[in-house]
Design a protein around this motif. Structure first.
Motif, mmCIF file in Angstrom:
data_model
loop_
_atom_site.group_PDB
_atom_site.id
_atom_site.type_symbol
_atom_site.label_atom_id
_atom_site.label_comp_id
_atom_site.label_asym_id
_atom_site.label_seq_id
_atom_site.Cartn_x
_atom_site.Cartn_y
_atom_site.Cartn_z
ATOM 1 N N GLY A 95 0.780 -1.224 0.000
ATOM 2 C CA GLY A 95 0.000 0.000 0.000
ATOM 3 C C GLY A 95 0.813 1.276 0.000
ATOM 4 N N GLN A 96 2.134 1.166 -0.076
ATOM 5 C CA GLN A 96 3.007 2.337 -0.038
ATOM 6 C C GLN A 96 3.014 3.071 -1.374
ATOM 7 O OE1 GLN A 96 7.030 1.367 1.130
ATOM 8 N NE2 GLN A 96 7.813 3.429 0.733
ATOM 9 N N ASN A 133 0.570 8.601 -8.743
ATOM 10 C CA ASN A 133 -0.012 9.706 -7.976
ATOM 11 C C ASN A 133 0.471 11.063 -8.458
ATOM 12 O OD1 ASN A 133 -1.232 7.717 -6.445
ATOM 13 N ND2 ASN A 133 0.225 7.850 -4.753
ATOM 14 N N SER A 134 1.726 11.127 -8.847
ATOM 15 C CA SER A 134 2.295 12.376 -9.356
ATOM 16 C C SER A 134 3.560 12.047 -10.129
ATOM 17 C CB SER A 134 2.605 13.354 -8.210
ATOM 18 O OG SER A 134 3.592 12.820 -7.342
ATOM 19 N N ALA A 135 3.992 13.001 -10.955
ATOM 20 C CA ALA A 135 5.224 12.824 -11.721
ATOM 21 C C ALA A 135 5.787 14.195 -12.050
ATOM 22 C CB ALA A 135 4.975 12.027 -12.999
ATOM 23 N N ASP A 136 7.096 14.274 -12.171
ATOM 24 C CA ASP A 136 7.759 15.555 -12.417
ATOM 25 C C ASP A 136 7.246 16.249 -13.664
ATOM 26 O OD1 ASP A 136 9.328 15.246 -10.176
ATOM 27 O OD2 ASP A 136 11.129 14.611 -11.264
ATOM 28 N N ALA A 158 8.505 9.657 -10.523
ATOM 29 C CA ALA A 158 7.062 9.399 -10.489
ATOM 30 C C ALA A 158 6.748 8.718 -9.165
ATOM 31 C CB ALA A 158 6.647 8.517 -11.659
ATOM 32 N N VAL A 159 5.659 9.124 -8.550
ATOM 33 C CA VAL A 159 5.211 8.496 -7.311
ATOM 34 C C VAL A 159 4.157 7.463 -7.671
ATOM 35 C CG1 VAL A 159 4.145 8.839 -5.059
ATOM 36 C CG2 VAL A 159 5.725 10.554 -5.970
ATOM 37 N N VAL A 160 4.498 6.197 -7.473
ATOM 38 C CA VAL A 160 3.692 5.068 -7.928
ATOM 39 C C VAL A 160 3.029 4.407 -6.722
ATOM 40 C CG1 VAL A 160 3.773 2.869 -9.157
ATOM 41 C CG2 VAL A 160 5.275 4.744 -9.862
ATOM 42 N N GLN A 161 1.751 4.103 -6.870
ATOM 43 C CA GLN A 161 0.984 3.527 -5.767
ATOM 44 C C GLN A 161 1.002 1.999 -5.817
ATOM 45 O OE1 GLN A 161 -0.684 5.380 -3.246
ATOM 46 N NE2 GLN A 161 -0.651 3.315 -2.352
ATOM 47 N N LEU A 162 1.598 1.385 -4.796
ATOM 48 C CA LEU A 162 1.532 -0.070 -4.677
ATOM 49 C C LEU A 162 0.174 -0.477 -4.108
ATOM 50 C CD1 LEU A 162 5.054 -0.951 -3.224
ATOM 51 C CD2 LEU A 162 4.300 -1.054 -5.607
ATOM 52 N N PRO A 163 -0.352 -1.615 -4.528
ATOM 53 C CA PRO A 163 -1.663 -2.040 -4.017
ATOM 54 C C PRO A 163 -1.594 -2.479 -2.557
ATOM 55 C CG PRO A 163 -0.727 -3.711 -5.465
ATOM 56 C CD PRO A 163 0.180 -2.523 -5.546
ATOM 57 N N ILE A 203 11.697 -6.396 -6.880
ATOM 58 C CA ILE A 203 11.456 -5.731 -5.605
ATOM 59 C C ILE A 203 10.840 -6.695 -4.601
ATOM 60 C CG2 ILE A 203 11.127 -3.507 -6.751
ATOM 61 C CD1 ILE A 203 8.098 -3.787 -6.202
ATOM 62 N N ARG A 204 10.831 -6.272 -3.343
ATOM 63 C CA ARG A 204 10.171 -7.009 -2.272
ATOM 64 C C ARG A 204 9.117 -6.100 -1.651
ATOM 65 N NH1 ARG A 204 14.350 -7.948 0.546
ATOM 66 N NH2 ARG A 204 14.717 -10.093 -0.150
ATOM 67 N N ILE A 205 7.959 -6.661 -1.334
ATOM 68 C CA ILE A 205 6.910 -5.901 -0.673
ATOM 69 C C ILE A 205 6.553 -6.604 0.643
ATOM 70 C CG2 ILE A 205 4.591 -4.934 -0.842
ATOM 71 C CD1 ILE A 205 4.856 -5.011 -3.884
ATOM 72 N N ASN A 206 6.756 -5.911 1.737
ATOM 73 C CA ASN A 206 6.472 -6.483 3.074
ATOM 74 C C ASN A 206 5.039 -6.185 3.507
ATOM 75 O OD1 ASN A 206 9.155 -7.391 3.367
ATOM 76 N ND2 ASN A 206 9.802 -5.363 4.053
#
Length: 206
Positions: A95-96, A133-136, A158-163, A203-206
């Motif tokens: 969710g990050q 969510n946003s990008a330069d 870019a700010v990307v939303q993880l589920p 990547i790893r998602i905790n």
């Protein structure tokens, strides 16, 4: 003088758009940070800014682009391929909203998206498009980031939303950059077949 100008113009016409995922570092760019990832062993994809579907222009379905940017029919950049080092380059929380940085070394407009394969075993059908969510350089339709104008090189974020609720010890974040070359009236989107770049990131998602 005219001859020199013609050579210069021809050189400009041959400039190819290049880029790669800088942070978290893409699978095909591991060699760039030997101190950070000392376990990486050759072979490396040395031309990592040119992971571009074998320079085959792609339609909107990316019909002939490899899963992680290979030329049609190749699987070298895929999980289990010769350039897969099994190295996690980013660790996040479910969710990050994560900041992903892309470096353009020859920007030819267009835009890019991110997808996530939320499982350990990567395949062609597991990727889910993520919201941005946003990008330069601007965002369209919540999931498409503009790359900027011609020659606007360097790093872009870019700010990307993880589920939420997705966790994995290893999963694949995929970047697809659809250029606007050949040129299109819309600097952010090319509807026709166009040069396309892809990177996969472990990547790893905790």
């Amino acid at each position: 003088m005219k001859f020199a100008l013609l050579i210069f113009a021809a050189g400009l016409a041959l400039v190819e758009p290049h880029g790669y995922v800088h942070t978290p570092l893409s699978r095909t760019s591991i060699f760039r940070r030997p101190n950070e990832f000392p376990g990486a062993q050759q072979p490396f994809w040395w031309d990592d800014t040119g992971v571009w579907c074998g320079n085959v222009q792609q339609n909107q379905q990316y019909s002939t682009c490899g899963r992680c940017g290979d030329a049609p029919g190749n699987t070298h950049a895929n999980q289990g391929g010769r350039y897969d080092k099994g190295i996690i380059t980013g660790t996040y929380n479910a969710g990050q909203a994560i900041t992903v940085t892309v470096e353009f070394t020859a920007n030819h407009r267009g835009g890019f998206m991110f997808e996530l394969c939320p499982q350990v075993s990567e395949n062609n059908n597991c990727f889910q498009r993520l919201n941005i969510n946003s990008a330069d350089r601007g965002v369209r339709d919540n999931n498409w980031a503009c790359s900027g104008g011609d020659h606007q090189n360097g790093l872009t974020r870019a700010v990307v939303q993880l589920p939420a609720g997705v966790r994995c010890t290893r999963c694949t974040l995929r970047w697809t950059y659809r250029t606007s070359y050949p040129p299109a009236p819309d600097a952010c989107w090319q509807p026709n077949n166009t040069q396309t770049f892809r990177n996969c990131v472990d990547i790893r998602i905790n």
